[in-house]
Design an enzyme around this catalytic site. Structure first.
Site, PDB file in Angstrom:
ATOM      1  N   CYS A  76       3.871   1.437  11.199  1.00  0.00           N
ATOM      2  CA  CYS A  76       4.965   2.125  10.515  1.00  0.00           C
ATOM      3  C   CYS A  76       5.601   3.205  11.379  1.00  0.00           C
ATOM      4  O   CYS A  76       6.657   3.710  11.050  1.00  0.00           O
ATOM      5  CB  CYS A  76       4.456   2.728   9.203  1.00  0.00           C
ATOM      6  N   THR A  89       9.828  -7.755 -12.142  1.00  0.00           N
ATOM      7  CA  THR A  89       9.188  -9.059 -12.232  1.00  0.00           C
ATOM      8  C   THR A  89       8.119  -9.190 -11.154  1.00  0.00           C
ATOM      9  O   THR A  89       8.359  -8.890  -9.983  1.00  0.00           O
ATOM     10  CB  THR A  89      10.222 -10.186 -12.061  1.00  0.00           C
ATOM     11  N   GLN A 132      -6.879   0.584   4.923  1.00  0.00           N
ATOM     12  CA  GLN A 132      -7.582   0.103   6.112  1.00  0.00           C
ATOM     13  C   GLN A 132      -9.079  -0.061   5.884  1.00  0.00           C
ATOM     14  O   GLN A 132      -9.800  -0.487   6.794  1.00  0.00           O
ATOM     15  CB  GLN A 132      -7.355   1.063   7.284  1.00  0.00           C
ATOM     16  N   GLY A 138       0.821  -1.206   0.000  1.00  0.00           N
ATOM     17  CA  GLY A 138       0.000   0.000   0.000  1.00  0.00           C
ATOM     18  C   GLY A 138       0.851   1.251   0.000  1.00  0.00           C
ATOM     19  O   GLY A 138       0.490   2.263  -0.606  1.00  0.00           O
ATOM     20  N   SER A 154      -3.874  -2.813   0.166  1.00  0.00           N
ATOM     21  CA  SER A 154      -2.779  -3.701   0.519  1.00  0.00           C
ATOM     22  C   SER A 154      -3.340  -5.041   0.965  1.00  0.00           C
ATOM     23  O   SER A 154      -4.242  -5.094   1.810  1.00  0.00           O
ATOM     24  CB  SER A 154      -1.946  -3.077   1.639  1.00  0.00           C
ATOM     25  N   ALA A 155      -2.794  -6.143   0.431  1.00  0.00           N
ATOM     26  CA  ALA A 155      -3.372  -7.472   0.639  1.00  0.00           C
ATOM     27  C   ALA A 155      -3.324  -7.922   2.094  1.00  0.00           C
ATOM     28  O   ALA A 155      -4.248  -8.588   2.570  1.00  0.00           O
ATOM     29  CB  ALA A 155      -2.653  -8.495  -0.244  1.00  0.00           C
ATOM     30  N   HIS A 156      -2.256  -7.579   2.807  1.00  0.00           N
ATOM     31  CA  HIS A 156      -2.104  -8.144   4.143  1.00  0.00           C
ATOM     32  C   HIS A 156      -3.009  -7.504   5.177  1.00  0.00           C
ATOM     33  O   HIS A 156      -3.033  -7.924   6.347  1.00  0.00           O
ATOM     34  CB  HIS A 156      -0.636  -8.080   4.604  1.00  0.00           C
TER      35      HIS A 156
END
Length: 380
Positions: A324, A237, A178, A69, A199-201
């Protein structure tokens, strides 16, 4: 271990892990290679892109994958700055994630005009201040949908309408990291949003993969140069296993609202029990719309680092706010921006619940928190 820090990261869902494993073990090919095995991998990436697009109510061609993210936020803001190559007159707020605030500082170092919106004590931004600060020179506004610390939900629809009414050409970026999995998002219902980061997590997917939605590709320029991956906007990649996992997480995310009420009941029960026992606590953002899983609480004159450390000794994971900024020696920037004093900010602990938590977990947390608070008060 008892985990109550789901706003920092969620545990990866079993279905997601199962979907990813083949791409780590046997289907390891580079999607850019010309042979059939690689092209099959490339097609799986496109299938994942379709799943993420469906989750957001948009088209696959409007989604590009990133590493996080934070990268998506950087690509959105710096990509716009590079596109205009002039003073972009950027508007944001001081309760944003650090990946937006640090970019804002970077733009200020480049002598760009950056304005920060006033935040009310309940955690919502002041819309009149937005009216006052937006001008025909404003090129970009970036606002988070849900705050990671308080869980407060901003009225993105009204904010977008104000922006587009005042200056139709201003680009509106939304940090929705979020928000996904906590509130329904259908971008067809938000035509004012030009860019959106996820963001996936944060919704039971893997770390190391995020995505940026864009309404118009011409808005952006890349910030990573090299290959032509991701519509020539994000070279490198692809993180195949991560992208596949994000696609699966997006699919199961559709069912998360069905589980949300249970998590909300656990959160409300937790807050009610603490309020019943202690008159010195303050729940931040309680009078504003909040997502169902977040409780950010001030414990009076007690320091949050002591509460967190002692709970950690009991196998309980909580935090003092955004992951963070957790290493920073400073009170929560979100709370101080909301007008709280340093004592309240320093004493605040975030509890963010997830779909794997149970009532037994919450009762254990309350019991151990009682012991910690009693011990710390006895030491004052």
């Amino acid at each position: 271990m008892y985990y109550f820090d789901n706003n920092a990261t969620t545990p990866i869902a079993e279905e997601v892990l199962d979907e990813m494993l083949p791409y780590l073990k046997t289907a390891y090919y580079n999607p850019s290679a010309p042979y059939k095995a690689s092209q099959r991998i490339k097609q799986q990436i496109e299938t994942a892109r379709e799943s993420v697009a469906k989750l957001l109510g948009t088209f696959p061609q409007n989604i590009i994958f990133t590493s996080s993210g934070s990268e998506a936020n950087n690509l959105a803001i710096i990509g716009i700055y590079n596109k205009f190559n002039c003073n972009i007159n950027f508007i944001t707020s001081k309760i944003e994630h650090s990946s937006v605030l640090k970019v804002a500082e970077h733009l200020e170092s480049k002598e760009q005009d950056v304005s920060y919106l006033y935040i009310e004590q309940d955690g919502r931004l002041n819309k009149n201040d937005l009216f006052a600060k937006i001008t025909d020179k404003t090129k970009l506004v970036s606002i988070q949908w849900v705050n990671s610390e308080t869980g407060v939900i901003q009225d993105i629809s009204d904010i977008g309408k104000i922006i587009k009414k005042e200056t139709p050409d201003t680009i509106f970026h939304v940090d929705a990291v979020q928000a996904v999995g906590k509130i329904p998002i259908n971008l067809e219902e938000y035509p004012e949003i030009d860019l959106l980061s996820i963001s996936a997590h944060k919704f039971y997917g893997p770390k190391g993969v995020g995505a940026l939605y864009y309404r118009d590709k011409s808005l952006l320029t890349p910030i990573i140069f090299g290959g032509k991956q991701e519509h020539s906007l994000r070279a490198g990649t692809e993180n195949v296993a991560g992208i596949i996992g994000m696609g699966k997480a997006a699919q199961i995310c559709k069912s998360l609202p069905e589980k949300a009420k249970n998590v909300e009941n656990l959160r409300d029960y937790f807050e009610e029990e603490l309020q019943r026992k202690y008159d010195f606590i303050k729940i931040h953002g309680k009078n504003a719309p909040r997502v169902f899983n977040t409780s950010f609480i001030s414990f009076g004159e007690l320091e949050n680092n002591l509460i967190i450390a002692r709970l950690d000794q009991k196998g309980i994971c909580v935090s003092g706010g955004s992951a963070c900024s957790s290493g920073a020696i400073a009170p929560s920037h979100v709370l101080t921006t909301m007008g709280l004093d340093n004592e309240q900010a320093w004493s605040s602990v975030r509890f963010s619940f997830g779909h794997f938590n149970t009532l037994e977990d919450i009762n254990f947390l309350i019991s151990e928190l009682d012991c910690v608070l009693d011990t710390l008060h006895s030491l004052l």
